[in-house]
Design an enzyme around this catalytic site. Sequence first.
Site, mmCIF file in Angstrom:
data_model
loop_
_atom_site.group_PDB
_atom_site.id
_atom_site.type_symbol
_atom_site.label_atom_id
_atom_site.label_comp_id
_atom_site.label_asym_id
_atom_site.label_seq_id
_atom_site.Cartn_x
_atom_site.Cartn_y
_atom_site.Cartn_z
ATOM 1 N N LYS A 1 -19.491 26.006 19.170
ATOM 2 C CA LYS A 1 -20.115 24.679 19.315
ATOM 3 C C LYS A 1 -19.559 23.949 20.541
ATOM 4 C CE LYS A 1 -21.104 24.634 14.432
ATOM 5 N NZ LYS A 1 -20.831 24.209 13.055
ATOM 6 N N GLN B 1 -16.588 20.600 10.252
ATOM 7 C CA GLN B 1 -16.875 22.008 9.967
ATOM 8 C C GLN B 1 -16.581 22.303 8.495
ATOM 9 O OE1 GLN B 1 -18.228 24.280 12.185
ATOM 10 N NE2 GLN B 1 -18.360 25.606 10.400
ATOM 11 N N ASP C 1 -25.558 17.247 11.816
ATOM 12 C CA ASP C 1 -25.835 18.399 10.944
ATOM 13 C C ASP C 1 -27.036 18.140 10.034
ATOM 14 O OD1 ASP C 1 -24.289 20.642 11.390
ATOM 15 O OD2 ASP C 1 -22.571 19.913 10.241
#
Length: 283
Positions: A51, A95, A118
């Site tokens: 990422k 995460q 997200d």
Amino acid sequence: MIIDGKQLSAKLKEQMAEQVVELKAKYGRVPSLAVILVGENPASQSYVRGKIKACEVCGFESILITLPESVSEADLLAEIAKLNDDQKVDGVLVQLPLPKHIDEEKVIDAIALEKDVDGFHPDNVANLWLGKPCIKPCTPKGVMRMIEECGFNVAGANAVVVGRSNIVGKPMAKLLLDANATVTIAHSRTKNLSEVTRSADILIAAVGRPRMITADMVRPGAIVIDVGVNRDSETGKLCGDVDFEAVKDIASHITPVPGGVGPMTITMLMQNTIECFLNRVNK
Ligand code: NDP
């Protein structure tokens, strides 16, 4: 035909890098993504590296915050609050998975809705299901982009999603529904799974079981998208939920693992970061 997620991702990231130059000229800054990594899970470390690397390629700013496995929930929430308040940060991502002593739901709820790149925040999920503007979860969004690449008319097609998780299966079904597919969601309690999967013009596997979708489960000419990321117990190599070698000769289009949905997920995260940036600067 193999849908090359790596190649498509590279093309989309190149386009975003060009867009970011224009954004910088217009708004005086580039999109910025903050990523929090808790602990030392090797898979999570590798996803986070991917990422941050993608941010570099797209010309974004990135902030990586690494916290020890032992971090308290309160301290993690405090980090999120700081990033929520930081005017220069457009996206905040924690995460997953998190250590057991931390309540994942509470952490996701704590991310500011406008920075939820997200698309996991409950208000974002509600907006998705209500058909309101929202940030779409990256993996299903990437899958839709790959299907688009096939030049296939999704409207009216039979789509079967195997898996009903909150992060993949359910939002996947909603995006397909939004594209006017007739959608079936299959799961571990589905009877006659092969019969269900054989009805699919578009078959999405999001289960987490190595090569469980075998050739006899696929309708000839179907589009087969493999979300699964598994380790082959014998070779230790990555493999998907689909028996790629056998299914590739039957499907019209198929995604490989690795190099399929995985890179597209990260690329959609970059698109979502730009979307959050634009929503914020245009507010
Ligand atoms: P979950 O474990 O949360 O969900 C798995 C789903 O598969 C469940 O709904 C489960 O059914 C269903 N399932 C399990 N066994 C069977 C079976 N025998 N037959 C039919 N359905 C079954 O997984 P995720 O959705 O989080 O992830 C799925 C896979 O996708 C994993 O391999 C994961 O690593 C990968 N993944 C890949 C991403 C990428 O970017 N490429 C991103 C996210 C995930 P039930 O609900 O009944 O238990």
